[in-house]
Design a protein around this motif. Structure first.
Motif, PDB file in Angstrom:
ATOM      1  N   ILE A  44       1.405  -1.012  -0.198  1.00 46.22           N
ATOM      2  CA  ILE A  44      -0.028  -0.089   0.301  1.00 46.22           C
ATOM      3  C   ILE A  44       0.788   1.451  -0.048  1.00 46.22           C
ATOM      4  CG2 ILE A  44      -1.548   1.236   1.803  1.00 46.22           C
ATOM      5  CD1 ILE A  44      -3.148  -0.860   2.177  1.00 46.22           C
ATOM      6  N   ASP A  45       0.731   2.300  -0.880  1.00 44.27           N
ATOM      7  CA  ASP A  45       1.398   3.734  -0.971  1.00 44.27           C
ATOM      8  C   ASP A  45       0.772   4.955  -1.680  1.00 44.27           C
ATOM      9  OD1 ASP A  45       3.268   5.452  -1.447  1.00 44.27           O
ATOM     10  OD2 ASP A  45       3.877   4.678  -3.133  1.00 44.27           O
ATOM     11  N   LEU A  46      -0.102   4.605  -0.185  1.00 45.15           N
ATOM     12  CA  LEU A  46      -1.109   6.327  -0.328  1.00 45.15           C
ATOM     13  C   LEU A  46      -0.889   6.986  -0.695  1.00 45.15           C
ATOM     14  CD1 LEU A  46      -2.688   4.687   2.792  1.00 45.15           C
ATOM     15  CD2 LEU A  46      -4.495   5.490   0.628  1.00 45.15           C
ATOM     16  N   ASP A  47       0.479   7.774  -0.936  1.00 43.10           N
ATOM     17  CA  ASP A  47       1.371   8.929  -1.539  1.00 43.10           C
ATOM     18  C   ASP A  47       2.041   8.967  -2.806  1.00 43.10           C
ATOM     19  OD1 ASP A  47       0.279  11.432   0.115  1.00 43.10           O
ATOM     20  OD2 ASP A  47       0.751   9.586   1.529  1.00 43.10           O
ATOM     21  N   SER A  48       1.537   7.716  -3.313  1.00 49.09           N
ATOM     22  CA  SER A  48       2.746   7.665  -5.317  1.00 49.09           C
ATOM     23  C   SER A  48       2.011   8.423  -5.583  1.00 49.09           C
ATOM     24  CB  SER A  48       1.899   5.655  -5.428  1.00 49.09           C
ATOM     25  OG  SER A  48       2.456   5.786  -6.916  1.00 49.09           O
ATOM     26  N   GLU A  49       2.858   8.529  -6.397  1.00 50.26           N
ATOM     27  CA  GLU A  49       1.758   9.782  -7.883  1.00 50.26           C
ATOM     28  C   GLU A  49       1.275   9.074  -9.087  1.00 50.26           C
ATOM     29  OE1 GLU A  49       2.972  12.812  -8.192  1.00 50.26           O
ATOM     30  OE2 GLU A  49       4.297  12.800  -6.724  1.00 50.26           O
ATOM     31  N   ASP A  50       0.938   7.825  -9.113  1.00 48.17           N
ATOM     32  CA  ASP A  50       0.542   7.293  -9.713  1.00 48.17           C
ATOM     33  C   ASP A  50      -0.650   6.984  -9.177  1.00 48.17           C
ATOM     34  OD1 ASP A  50      -1.133   4.921 -10.715  1.00 48.17           O
ATOM     35  OD2 ASP A  50       0.931   3.498 -10.898  1.00 48.17           O
ATOM     36  N   GLU A  51      -1.775   7.682  -9.664  1.00 49.39           N
ATOM     37  CA  GLU A  51      -2.970   7.317  -9.467  1.00 49.39           C
ATOM     38  C   GLU A  51      -3.663   6.454  -8.879  1.00 49.39           C
ATOM     39  OE1 GLU A  51      -5.378  10.708 -11.092  1.00 49.39           O
ATOM     40  OE2 GLU A  51      -7.553  10.030 -10.126  1.00 49.39           O
ATOM     41  N   THR A  52      -3.947   5.209  -9.717  1.00 51.07           N
ATOM     42  CA  THR A  52      -4.183   3.624  -9.853  1.00 51.07           C
ATOM     43  C   THR A  52      -4.055   3.274  -8.464  1.00 51.07           C
ATOM     44  OG1 THR A  52      -4.064   3.549 -12.441  1.00 51.07           O
ATOM     45  CG2 THR A  52      -4.398   1.753 -10.751  1.00 51.07           C
ATOM     46  N   LEU A  53      -2.562   3.603  -8.805  1.00 53.65           N
ATOM     47  CA  LEU A  53      -1.989   2.996  -7.434  1.00 53.65           C
ATOM     48  C   LEU A  53      -2.443   3.633  -6.116  1.00 53.65           C
ATOM     49  CD1 LEU A  53      -0.188   0.985  -5.303  1.00 53.65           C
ATOM     50  CD2 LEU A  53       2.349   2.423  -5.818  1.00 53.65           C
ATOM     51  N   ARG A  54      -2.221   4.321  -6.643  1.00 52.02           N
ATOM     52  CA  ARG A  54      -3.014   5.657  -5.136  1.00 52.02           C
ATOM     53  C   ARG A  54      -4.228   5.287  -4.771  1.00 52.02           C
ATOM     54  NH1 ARG A  54      -2.312  10.846  -6.671  1.00 52.02           N
ATOM     55  NH2 ARG A  54      -4.251  11.287  -6.035  1.00 52.02           N
ATOM     56  N   MET A  55      -4.558   4.755  -5.617  1.00 52.94           N
ATOM     57  CA  MET A  55      -6.296   4.576  -5.574  1.00 52.94           C
ATOM     58  C   MET A  55      -6.531   2.915  -5.156  1.00 52.94           C
ATOM     59  SD  MET A  55      -8.121   7.094  -5.901  1.00 52.94           S
ATOM     60  CE  MET A  55      -8.495   8.640  -7.196  1.00 52.94           C
ATOM     61  N   ALA A 108       1.264  13.042   3.511  1.00 53.27           N
ATOM     62  CA  ALA A 108      -0.288  13.967   3.462  1.00 53.27           C
ATOM     63  C   ALA A 108      -1.623  12.895   3.256  1.00 53.27           C
ATOM     64  CB  ALA A 108      -0.391  14.653   2.890  1.00 53.27           C
ATOM     65  N   ASN A 109      -1.626  12.517   2.316  1.00 54.94           N
ATOM     66  CA  ASN A 109      -2.797  10.851   1.696  1.00 54.94           C
ATOM     67  C   ASN A 109      -3.514  10.038   2.681  1.00 54.94           C
ATOM     68  OD1 ASN A 109      -5.290  11.184   0.038  1.00 54.94           O
ATOM     69  ND2 ASN A 109      -3.708   9.377  -0.771  1.00 54.94           N
ATOM     70  N   TYR A 110      -1.584   9.782   2.900  1.00 53.61           N
ATOM     71  CA  TYR A 110      -2.235   8.756   4.046  1.00 53.61           C
ATOM     72  C   TYR A 110      -2.360   8.892   5.211  1.00 53.61           C
ATOM     73  CZ  TYR A 110       0.489   4.092   6.084  1.00 53.61           C
ATOM     74  OH  TYR A 110       0.708   2.512   6.831  1.00 53.61           O
ATOM     75  N   ALA A 111      -2.075  10.489   5.541  1.00 56.22           N
ATOM     76  CA  ALA A 111      -2.614  10.659   7.133  1.00 56.22           C
ATOM     77  C   ALA A 111      -4.055  10.733   6.856  1.00 56.22           C
ATOM     78  CB  ALA A 111      -1.976  12.054   7.694  1.00 56.22           C
ATOM     79  N   ARG A 112      -4.699  11.072   5.914  1.00 59.96           N
ATOM     80  CA  ARG A 112      -5.828  11.414   5.607  1.00 59.96           C
ATOM     81  C   ARG A 112      -6.945  10.217   5.820  1.00 59.96           C
ATOM     82  NH1 ARG A 112      -9.996  10.116   2.132  1.00 59.96           N
ATOM     83  NH2 ARG A 112      -8.216  10.543  -0.136  1.00 59.96           N
ATOM     84  N   CYS A 113      -6.085   9.197   5.528  1.00 61.20           N
ATOM     85  CA  CYS A 113      -7.100   8.250   4.947  1.00 61.20           C
ATOM     86  C   CYS A 113      -6.881   7.077   6.839  1.00 61.20           C
ATOM     87  CB  CYS A 113      -6.363   7.073   4.328  1.00 61.20           C
ATOM     88  SG  CYS A 113      -6.472   7.247   2.921  1.00 61.20           S
ATOM     89  N   VAL A 114      -6.058   7.603   7.186  1.00 61.48           N
ATOM     90  CA  VAL A 114      -5.523   6.917   8.646  1.00 61.48           C
ATOM     91  C   VAL A 114      -6.596   7.402   9.222  1.00 61.48           C
ATOM     92  CG1 VAL A 114      -3.985   6.634  10.230  1.00 61.48           C
ATOM     93  CG2 VAL A 114      -3.562   6.145   8.238  1.00 61.48           C
ATOM     94  N   ASN A 115      -6.468   9.315   9.078  1.00 62.31           N
ATOM     95  CA  ASN A 115      -7.209  10.236  10.223  1.00 62.31           C
ATOM     96  C   ASN A 115      -8.682   9.433  10.261  1.00 62.31           C
ATOM     97  OD1 ASN A 115      -7.474  11.959  11.435  1.00 62.31           O
ATOM     98  ND2 ASN A 115      -8.063  13.479  10.405  1.00 62.31           N
ATOM     99  N   GLN A 116      -8.941   9.218   8.699  1.00 60.18           N
ATOM    100  CA  GLN A 116     -10.642   9.349   9.051  1.00 60.18           C
ATOM    101  C   GLN A 116     -10.717   7.817   9.161  1.00 60.18           C
ATOM    102  OE1 GLN A 116     -11.070   9.202   4.380  1.00 60.18           O
ATOM    103  NE2 GLN A 116     -12.064  10.918   3.827  1.00 60.18           N
ATOM    104  N   ILE A 117     -10.394   6.973   9.215  1.00 62.32           N
ATOM    105  CA  ILE A 117     -10.553   5.736   9.857  1.00 62.32           C
ATOM    106  C   ILE A 117     -10.283   5.943  11.341  1.00 62.32           C
ATOM    107  CG2 ILE A 117      -9.287   3.405  10.919  1.00 62.32           C
ATOM    108  CD1 ILE A 117      -8.318   3.563   7.427  1.00 62.32           C
TER     109      ILE A 117
END
Lengths: 673, 673
Positions: A93-104, A136-145
């Motif tokens: 899992i890589d939530l801050d990847s530049e690759d949008e498919t991987l990120r999603m 930051a995007n990792y943090a956003r997902c973790v924070n939502q959880i």
């Protein structure tokens, strides 16, 4: 063998040392091999097939699609899931990847795995280390959880029979709030390969998630040698480290068995403190003090192989750690007493405004080291005042102001006896309940003729004669914070011109600290005024970021001082540059007092009086933790303010950034006159 | 002559231009000379003899001692005190001096003067500029004053007759909370003499006092030439500047009369905006928009001296400023309408979830520029679709989705008429109240046969035929924030394969701003959740710190986009280095839409559609303002999140420091689907 195993201990609750495993579809066998056979307390196991990617699922099949989780919820009992399995979230899992498919994909997978873990009511999940420097995007997902949006989604996401749905709902309601997230953070030196201090990664996630107490660190000790500097490692002491992951690479083989180097032994030892507590008898069960130990990686090739088919390849590592634990020095009696106070916020006493109760006196009187110091100080003063020749003719008038239930009266009389000096004692006490005890002591101890009990506030008593020596114990954790200056200023008119005050002087000290635990606890009270309050705290999980600096000094008697005792001190702290960056959650305060001549008492770490336990340090929190970077200076301001009814402190910082001034006008915290 | 004097204006309230005076014991004469004679609106006068120092007062005399204030409270009427005098706090006061006597004197004097000013119910006091670079102790005293400890002390400090005590108590209760503090801050370039950017001094005091709304800036323009750079001056636009002090040194004499250079004229002009408002007819009286102008310093020697004994030596300066004010361009009709909305926080509309009310439709329909643009776009599309030759045979099917009360229907029909194309229009509207109006329009305008009204939600309507053109106006201040993407994704199945959506695409924009006013307003709501909410705001007192960056773009129709419309954008802003340091209170958001081909609408400042007034910008606040220093980069993160019932934004910053993520899971602010 679980660490800290004890006969009185229920095995189901003693889950301390775990093993990181690969994905297995056969959870019952996984648990049986590692727990029943290998004697590990738990496994850290992937929950879903590592080849799974949400985007590879054909959406047309979605009606009948089942996610490739490890087993179903029914393959082992709910309690086993909860106590024996920590969910390991997929490491791809890589939530801050530049690759949008991987990120999603990453976001979908993370939420599916977490939802499954919540469905199983796991206690915690291990989150993979953020891949890059940005998270930051990792943090956003973790924070939502963390903030719990997923609760209901669990039900939509998974398909249950009616019964298991009902069951899972009950389980959810009972325990979902307890699921913790452990973020895997390597403990490594920053170098060319890892230009980013790993603490910074943790810090960014923690700040973006606003110090959520359900988010902790799993510190991955890894195999990098040497370890970072002591100051750098020390930062983690103040952080919420819930697990330590030790790679088999850290061990060196000696005679076919794994051993740790001294530096690693010390590091692991520092994680055992909570276990020692759990090992102690008669104390409440609680996970909250525990740092879980997790063994990770493949076993050494050249380990002894003379164990049979039943033997677990990681068992020698577990044995070594158990052995290390057994060799730890047990807690002292006092440490056991104080254990339950570790990092607990207490409101400081207000002995001037409130009359203390019997149990408070008992606590105070228990500190025998303190009274020994007083006795030494009084004895020295008596000898200095009265030569041996005059010992039989001169009678020294000694007043104990704030006599309480008499410990200083006793110390004074013992000092007189020890030095052969004659003493006349006035025991002045404002609390009528304590005066009852004092009268009783005079009668039962045969102090009549020597000790006169005076039931008055020292500030307003008109004494029949003046004193040679004024003895008091009015100091708080922070020296002047129980209004010793105000009381002694009021009492100094009772002293002869050359009379002596014991204590002679006292100084308060402060130092910046990291303490996630204290900060979260203050924050959880949900009202900013709790950040403008000082607390008395047995500091334990704390990183002390810079040496103490002196704050306010009071000397007695002092006729020249301003009557209001207001003071202001600007303090500068330099964090050692090999510490790296750190977060300041507030300031720890202490005092040192000169009783007389060279007789001191102190709770300041570098000058501490051994075995004196009367005072916990004081803690002044900051509303907004302060980020400090290498070589930055911390500039803090402390004021002691007063008006006609009260005394209070205000505090703020101005470097590296500004904080609001805390406790303006004593609006949240003050000490009544 | 008061600035902005108007016949309908009561003179007692029109206090705009004042004069800084020396200490005078004779307040009635001071007021008579400067106000009745000199026509100034108020004086900024010292309240106490400048030679007074608390430490010089003999304490033995304290029983009969009277502080050397300017007059007593009874020498002029309470209303005159309140409206005609701004208290000038002694300029010798130095609260951060190393000299403890001076520091103590300063604290006592400051509190005495403030207590006296509160007793007199003055509207504001002018505080002297902090002396050095450190001002923590100054901040602590000011903060104590702002938080109101002094109220009761007033009564103890001063001696009154029984009547005046009673009177003063009533007055206190009525008005004490209103007394403002204006901190005098020089507007100057930092140079060798002043190494510190004066904005930093203001910022440190403001942060230490935690953005108290009663603390403002009195910007001292002084005589230093040239003025700081435009970017540097621009920072003050977002700060709470309640007064501008203009030294007589700033003026140049021409023919014996004082004039200002162009740069100074512009600067002063920027402070007049509130006056213009007050000058306008029929608007409520309010000080809150006013920047008071204060003239300071001795008049030029070579001014015309042909005025008689009655003439006031500063009168020429006042005349010049009045003249400058008279020459200002008056507010346009639209500016007057919007004036009352300046910097007011409004909750954005939720037209999808809520049915709009008639007055909202009225507001929307009033924006004629927007509909002109739509008409141009539709006309272009019609011409592109149907050649002149085929104009009479082909009928284009156009659907207005979200037709409201029909403005786009009208624009479509006008475009058809203008281009001579034939049109069949479906007006789809979910709000049954608006449908009533649509039916009525069809009848009264003679649209029968051309326009069919459909009372359905566009996302669920099964149309009898497909459309060539889909026209909608579903954009919010921030483009997609009224769920245009979700609505149009639901409606795009109504479109023929080569059909056109108007708008074709839209992009949101953000920029970091300083706005003390907005920050204080959010903070005053006393609940952190208000910081996790976006607001629609007519931005005015705002410093725009960096150019806008694009955020999210949506194009229609788009069959390849993910159905949930979730997006994530990391934004980098570079503050121009000649701005100096600044404080970011949040982000201003805008949108730009391509309606068709080269026909745009925009509320983004650099591409703004002139005179389009349908959208105020959006404002995303930050819980904790962000300090930025020269050359620092701001890194912000914005997410558009959604679930099955709602869409929301989350946001945070990660450079120069971290903020918590705002609005996790849409807990404070969301848009209902």
């Amino acid at each position: 063998m679980p660490l800290g195993e004890s006969e009185r201990w229920e095995k189901t609750y003693s889950k301390f040392c775990g093993l990181e495993t690969d994905f297995s579809d056969d959870v019952p066998s996984l648990l049986s091999f590692n727990i029943d056979n290998g004697r590990f307390d738990f496994v850290v196991a992937p929950l879903i097939n590592p080849s799974y990617r949400p985007s590879l699922v054909d959406e047309r099949d979605s009606d009948s699609h089942v996610l490739p989780f490890a087993g179903s919820d029914l393959v082992v009992s709910p309690l086993k899931w909860r106590l024996r399995v920590i969910g390991k979230i997929s490491s791809w899992i890589d939530l801050d990847s530049e690759d949008e498919t991987l990120r999603m994909n990453s976001e979908t997978a993370l939420k599916q795995e977490i939802a499954w873990a919540k469905h199983l009511s796991l206690r915690a999940c291990l989150l993979p280390t953020p891949k890059g420097t940005s998270c930051a995007n990792y943090a956003r997902c973790v924070n939502q959880i963390l903030q719990g949006k997923l609760e209901m989604e669990v039900i939509f996401l998974l398909s249950f029979t009616r019964t298991s749905l009902h069951q899972s709902l009950i389980f959810l309601l009972r325990s979902h709030s307890a699921m913790k997230l452990w973020l895997r953070i390597p403990l490594r030196k920053s170098n060319s390969e890892y230009p980013i201090d790993s603490w910074e990664i943790w810090n960014s996630l923690r700040l973006l998630c606003d110090h959520d107490s359900k988010l902790s660190v799993a510190l991955d000790v890894g195999s990098t040698l040497p370890l970072p500097s002591k100051n750098s490692r020390g930062r983690w002491l103040g952080e919420s480290v819930k697990a330590a992951i030790i790679s088999t690479d850290c061990f060196v083989p000696i005679d076919g068995l794994p051993y740790l180097q001294k530096s690693h032994q010390d590091l692991i030892g520092s994680f055992f403190h909570g276990h020692a507590y759990l090992g102690a008898k008669g104390l409440t069960r609680s996970d909250s003090f525990i740092t879980f130990i997790i063994i990770s990686g493949i076993p050494l090739d050249d380990l002894q192989t003379d164990f049979g088919a039943q033997k677990h390849p990681h068992k020698p590592y577990l044995d070594y750690l158990s052995n290390l634990f057994e060799k730890m020095e047990p807690l002292s009696e006092q440490e056991r007493i104080d254990f339950r106070h570790r990092d607990c916020l207490c409101t400081p006493l207000q002995p001037l405004r409130d009359n203390l109760e019997a149990h408070s006196y008992e606590m105070i009187e228990r500190d025998s080291v303190k009274y020994t110091q007083y006795q030494r100080a009084i004895a020295k003063a008596l000898v200095d005042m009265v030569s041996d020749e005059k010992a039989s003719e001169l009678t020294i008038v000694l007043m104990v102001v704030g006599a309480g239930r008499g410990p200083l009266v006793r110390a004074s009389l013992q000092a007189a006896e020890e030095t052969g000096r004659k003493l006349k004692v006035y025991a002045v006490e404002k609390n009528p309940n304590a005066v009852v005890t004092l009268h009783d002591l005079v009668k039962t101890r045969g102090w009549e003729g020597t000790v006169t009990v005076i039931s008055r506030d020292m500030r307003f008593w008109n004494a029949p004669e003046k004193a040679d020596i004024l003895v008091s114990e009015l100091l708080g954790s922070f020296g002047d914070n129980e209004l010793s200056p105000e009381c002694l200023d009021g009492a100094q008119r009772l002293l002869k011109p050359n009379g002596i005050s014991i204590p002679f002087s006292y100084t308060s000290f402060l130092q910046p600290i990291t303490s996630s635990k204290l900060y979260s606890d203050v924050k959880s009270r949900n009202n900013l005024s709790y950040f403008a309050t000082a607390y008395s705290v047995k500091l334990h999980s704390v990183a002390r970021l810079a040496p103490c600096e002196p704050v306010f000094t009071f000397t007695h008697p002092d006729l020249s001082r301003k009557p209001n005792n207001q003071c202001y001190k600007k303090l500068l702290f330099n964090v050692p540059s090999n510490t790296g960056s750190a977060l300041v959650h507030g300031f720890a305060g202490y005092f040192e007092a000169i009783l007389y001549d060279n007789v001191h008492i102190s709770n300041e770490p570098t000058t501490e009086t051994p075995n004196m336990n009367g005072w916990f340090p004081i803690f002044f929190p900051l509303m907004k933790p302060l980020e400090v970077h290498p070589k930055s200076t911390i500039e803090a301001h402390f004021w002691r303010c007063s008006d006609s009814t009260k005394v209070w402190y205000e505090w703020s910082v101005s470097l590296p950034t500004f904080s609001p001034i805390h406790n303006t006008n004593g609006s949240s915290y003050w000490i009544g006159l």
